[in-house]
Design a protein around this motif. Structure first.
Motif, PDB file in Angstrom:
ATOM      1  N   ALA A  23      -2.766  -2.131  -9.059  1.00 10.44           N
ATOM      2  CA  ALA A  23      -4.069  -1.507  -8.842  1.00 10.44           C
ATOM      3  C   ALA A  23      -3.875  -0.308  -7.915  1.00 10.44           C
ATOM      4  O   ALA A  23      -2.954  -0.281  -7.098  1.00 10.44           O
ATOM      5  CB  ALA A  23      -5.034  -2.493  -8.226  1.00 10.44           C
ATOM      6  N   GLU A  24      -4.758   0.675  -8.053  1.00 19.01           N
ATOM      7  CA  GLU A  24      -4.699   1.845  -7.183  1.00 19.01           C
ATOM      8  C   GLU A  24      -6.084   2.099  -6.615  1.00 19.01           C
ATOM      9  O   GLU A  24      -7.074   2.132  -7.347  1.00 19.01           O
ATOM     10  CB  GLU A  24      -4.233   3.069  -7.976  1.00 19.01           C
ATOM     11  CG  GLU A  24      -4.038   4.299  -7.135  1.00 19.01           C
ATOM     12  CD  GLU A  24      -3.435   5.448  -7.911  1.00 19.01           C
ATOM     13  OE1 GLU A  24      -2.928   6.365  -7.258  1.00 19.01           O
ATOM     14  OE2 GLU A  24      -3.463   5.428  -9.163  1.00 19.01           O
ATOM     15  N   TYR A  58       4.506   5.605 -15.322  1.00 17.88           N
ATOM     16  CA  TYR A  58       4.802   4.174 -15.199  1.00 17.88           C
ATOM     17  C   TYR A  58       3.664   3.435 -14.495  1.00 17.88           C
ATOM     18  O   TYR A  58       3.314   2.323 -14.870  1.00 17.88           O
ATOM     19  CB  TYR A  58       6.122   3.944 -14.450  1.00 17.88           C
ATOM     20  CG  TYR A  58       7.320   4.450 -15.211  1.00 17.88           C
ATOM     21  CD1 TYR A  58       7.695   3.878 -16.421  1.00 17.88           C
ATOM     22  CD2 TYR A  58       8.072   5.516 -14.743  1.00 17.88           C
ATOM     23  CE1 TYR A  58       8.782   4.351 -17.138  1.00 17.88           C
ATOM     24  CE2 TYR A  58       9.171   5.989 -15.445  1.00 17.88           C
ATOM     25  CZ  TYR A  58       9.516   5.410 -16.639  1.00 17.88           C
ATOM     26  OH  TYR A  58      10.591   5.869 -17.342  1.00 17.88           O
ATOM     27  N   VAL A  59       3.080   4.064 -13.478  1.00 17.39           N
ATOM     28  CA  VAL A  59       1.955   3.449 -12.761  1.00 17.39           C
ATOM     29  C   VAL A  59       0.776   3.257 -13.713  1.00 17.39           C
ATOM     30  O   VAL A  59       0.147   2.189 -13.717  1.00 17.39           O
ATOM     31  CB  VAL A  59       1.561   4.292 -11.533  1.00 17.39           C
ATOM     32  CG1 VAL A  59       0.219   3.844 -10.962  1.00 17.39           C
ATOM     33  CG2 VAL A  59       2.636   4.202 -10.457  1.00 17.39           C
ATOM     34  N   GLU A  60       0.476   4.248 -14.517  1.00 14.47           N
ATOM     35  CA  GLU A  60      -0.633   4.128 -15.473  1.00 14.47           C
ATOM     36  C   GLU A  60      -0.376   2.984 -16.455  1.00 14.47           C
ATOM     37  O   GLU A  60      -1.289   2.225 -16.784  1.00 14.47           O
ATOM     38  CB  GLU A  60      -0.864   5.446 -16.217  1.00 14.47           C
ATOM     39  CG  GLU A  60      -1.426   6.546 -15.336  1.00 14.47           C
ATOM     40  CD  GLU A  60      -2.731   6.175 -14.651  1.00 14.47           C
ATOM     41  OE1 GLU A  60      -3.602   5.545 -15.284  1.00 14.47           O
ATOM     42  OE2 GLU A  60      -2.880   6.511 -13.460  1.00 14.47           O
ATOM     43  N   ASP A  61       0.866   2.849 -16.911  1.00  9.68           N
ATOM     44  CA  ASP A  61       1.225   1.740 -17.805  1.00  9.68           C
ATOM     45  C   ASP A  61       1.006   0.401 -17.104  1.00  9.68           C
ATOM     46  O   ASP A  61       0.414  -0.518 -17.681  1.00  9.68           O
ATOM     47  CB  ASP A  61       2.685   1.882 -18.258  1.00  9.68           C
ATOM     48  CG  ASP A  61       3.131   0.740 -19.149  1.00  9.68           C
ATOM     49  OD1 ASP A  61       2.468   0.483 -20.178  1.00  9.68           O
ATOM     50  OD2 ASP A  61       4.153   0.096 -18.817  1.00  9.68           O
ATOM     51  N   LEU A  62       1.449   0.287 -15.873  1.00  4.60           N
ATOM     52  CA  LEU A  62       1.275  -0.955 -15.113  1.00  4.60           C
ATOM     53  C   LEU A  62      -0.188  -1.247 -14.832  1.00  4.60           C
ATOM     54  O   LEU A  62      -0.621  -2.397 -14.878  1.00  4.60           O
ATOM     55  CB  LEU A  62       2.070  -0.896 -13.808  1.00  4.60           C
ATOM     56  CG  LEU A  62       3.590  -0.937 -13.966  1.00  4.60           C
ATOM     57  CD1 LEU A  62       4.268  -0.557 -12.659  1.00  4.60           C
ATOM     58  CD2 LEU A  62       4.061  -2.287 -14.446  1.00  4.60           C
ATOM     59  N   LYS A  72      -3.546   4.501  -2.831  1.00  2.00           N
ATOM     60  CA  LYS A  72      -2.574   3.474  -2.454  1.00  2.00           C
ATOM     61  C   LYS A  72      -2.381   2.494  -3.607  1.00  2.00           C
ATOM     62  O   LYS A  72      -3.356   2.064  -4.237  1.00  2.00           O
ATOM     63  CB  LYS A  72      -3.036   2.693  -1.222  1.00  2.00           C
ATOM     64  CG  LYS A  72      -3.236   3.551   0.003  1.00  2.00           C
ATOM     65  CD  LYS A  72      -1.929   4.035   0.559  1.00  2.00           C
ATOM     66  CE  LYS A  72      -2.158   4.786   1.865  1.00  2.00           C
ATOM     67  NZ  LYS A  72      -0.922   5.166   2.481  1.00  2.00           N
ATOM     68  N   LEU A  73      -1.153   2.132  -3.879  1.00  2.00           N
ATOM     69  CA  LEU A  73      -0.825   1.183  -4.930  1.00  2.00           C
ATOM     70  C   LEU A  73      -0.664  -0.208  -4.344  1.00  2.00           C
ATOM     71  O   LEU A  73      -0.107  -0.387  -3.264  1.00  2.00           O
ATOM     72  CB  LEU A  73       0.495   1.581  -5.613  1.00  2.00           C
ATOM     73  CG  LEU A  73       0.519   2.971  -6.225  1.00  2.00           C
ATOM     74  CD1 LEU A  73       1.930   3.311  -6.684  1.00  2.00           C
ATOM     75  CD2 LEU A  73      -0.469   3.067  -7.375  1.00  2.00           C
ATOM     76  N   GLU A  92       0.809  -1.212   0.000  1.00  2.00           N
ATOM     77  CA  GLU A  92       0.000   0.000   0.000  1.00  2.00           C
ATOM     78  C   GLU A  92       0.843   1.263   0.000  1.00  2.00           C
ATOM     79  O   GLU A  92       0.654   2.173   0.802  1.00  2.00           O
ATOM     80  CB  GLU A  92      -0.989  -0.018   1.157  1.00  2.00           C
ATOM     81  CG  GLU A  92      -1.976  -1.155   1.030  1.00  2.00           C
ATOM     82  CD  GLU A  92      -3.148  -1.030   1.977  1.00  2.00           C
ATOM     83  OE1 GLU A  92      -3.128  -0.159   2.857  1.00  2.00           O
ATOM     84  OE2 GLU A  92      -4.089  -1.810   1.805  1.00  2.00           O
ATOM     85  N   THR A  93       1.777   1.345  -0.916  1.00  2.00           N
ATOM     86  CA  THR A  93       2.605   2.533  -1.068  1.00  2.00           C
ATOM     87  C   THR A  93       1.873   3.555  -1.928  1.00  2.00           C
ATOM     88  O   THR A  93       0.841   3.264  -2.517  1.00  2.00           O
ATOM     89  CB  THR A  93       3.967   2.149  -1.681  1.00  2.00           C
ATOM     90  OG1 THR A  93       4.843   3.254  -1.578  1.00  2.00           O
ATOM     91  CG2 THR A  93       3.849   1.724  -3.125  1.00  2.00           C
TER      92      THR A  93
END
Length: 58
Positions: free
Chosen positions: A49-50, A38-42, A54-55, A18-19
């Motif tokens: 998931a977000e 990069y998060v959007e790509d992942l 939290k990721l 949950e970073t």
């Protein structure tokens, strides 16, 4: 084999439950905007998931 930034972001998310995007940016010494890309790509690849900022790994 080159370890790309998306792999690094995914690895951090897996290691730090949950970073946030900001915490990942601090770890990687990059801006939140760069990490967000990069998060959007992942997220599009179904690897992260977000929720509530939290990721989490999927």
């Amino acid at each position: 084999m080159e370890y790309d930034r998306s792999d690094q972001v995914r690895s951090i998310v897996e290691d730090h439950a949950e970073t946030t995007v900001g915490e990942v940016a601090d770890i990687m010494l990059m801006s939140e905007g760069e990490i967000r890309d990069y998060v959007e790509d992942l997220k599009n690849r179904g690897e992260v998931a977000e929720r509530d900022g939290k990721l989490r790994p999927t």
